[in-house]
Design an enzyme around this catalytic site. Structure first.
Site, short mmCIF file in Angstrom:
data_model
loop_
_atom_site.label_atom_id
_atom_site.label_comp_id
_atom_site.label_asym_id
_atom_site.label_seq_id
_atom_site.Cartn_x
_atom_site.Cartn_y
_atom_site.Cartn_z
N HIS A 4 10.71 -9.08 1.29
CA HIS A 4 10.49 -7.64 1.10
C HIS A 4 11.79 -6.87 1.37
CE1 HIS A 4 8.62 -3.67 1.74
NE2 HIS A 4 7.61 -4.16 1.03
N PHE A 64 6.63 2.14 -3.93
CA PHE A 64 8.01 2.33 -3.47
C PHE A 64 8.60 3.70 -3.81
CE2 PHE A 64 7.57 -2.31 -3.85
CZ PHE A 64 7.89 -2.67 -2.56
N ASP A 109 0.85 -1.19 0.00
CA ASP A 109 0.00 0.00 0.00
C ASP A 109 0.89 1.24 0.00
OD1 ASP A 109 0.95 -0.20 2.61
OD2 ASP A 109 -1.00 0.03 3.57
N TYR A 135 2.91 4.73 0.87
CA TYR A 135 3.54 5.27 2.08
C TYR A 135 2.51 6.12 2.83
CZ TYR A 135 8.07 4.09 -0.12
OH TYR A 135 9.13 3.44 -0.70
#
Length: 227
Positions: A192, A79, A66, A68
């Site tokens: 991740h 990202f 999702d 930031y």
């Protein structure tokens, strides 16, 4: 939903936006904003990933969870942050792996639009989040919409690369039959890039060079990962 679906994505995504679930999502978002809650990214930027990367131009898909959740960070690309905003820790680690993989020095910013314009679809699973509340809009209705976008890429004849960092991205891919039963795309999986997990297999996974080798082998042209 106030954001307009770009024309190249409409056949794939608009049906999902026309459902009762999507209308419920739109009403819920309006109610949350009316209650004074800050929702990121702002209206008009929530489909930015689709705007910058038309469906027929997609070569690589990088899935995020999702947006930031800090003020000024989210701008519609997974990202990525706008120029002038300090890159968050996960993005710092992505740049570290980029250096280790392709010897590309980290840029002086965290804006990944340069990748998006070359065919890298930077898509989050949920396209909104409440300020300071990571994961707060998960399960609110975005999944069907973003699943439709991922499926549209997976169902194309052109071979593409799907980069799945972390369990959420991998679970999303598992919901897409054309990826689950894949025979023509390259699917790269790792933990991740978060500081909590990056040392358990993200560093050294070389996703950028692997993606380019696959794209070149299939006549699609490499991505210039230099920003």
């Amino acid at each position: 939903m106030s954001d307009t679906v770009p024309s190249s994505w409409q056949p794939a995504v608009q049906p999902a936006l026309d459902t009762a679930e999507a209308r419920k999502l739109g009403g819920w978002l309006r109610a949350e904003e009316a209650a004074g809650k800050a929702i990121f990214p702002p209206r008009g930027t929530r489909l930015r990933a689709l705007e910058l990367t038309p469906l027929d131009a997609v070569k690589v898909v990088i899935l995020g969870q999702d947006p930031y959740h800090g003020p000024g960070q989210a701008h519609g690309l997974s990202f990525s942050v706008p120029e002038g905003v300090r890159p968050p820790p996960s993005l710092v680690n992505i740049f570290k792996e980029l250096r280790g993989d392709l010897e590309i020095a980290p840029p002086g910013h965290g804006n990944l639009e340069g990748w998006a314009r070359q065919g890298v679809l930077l898509l989050n699973n949920a396209l909104t989040v409440e300020s300071g509340q990571a994961g707060s809009h998960a399960g609110k209705g975005w999944d069907a919409i973003t699943d439709a976008a991922v499926a549209a890429v997976a169902e194309r004849a052109e071979p593409s690369v799907f980069i799945l960092w972390g369990s959420h991205a991998q679970a999303k891919a598992a919901r897409i039959p054309a990826l689950r039963d894949n025979s023509r795309h390259l699917i790269l999986r790792s933990v991740h890039p978060s500081p909590l997990s990056a040392h358990r297999g993200f560093f050294g996974s070389k996703p950028f060079s692997q993606a380019n080798a696959f794209l070149e082998a299939h006549g699609r042209g490499a991505i210039d990962w230099q920003l």
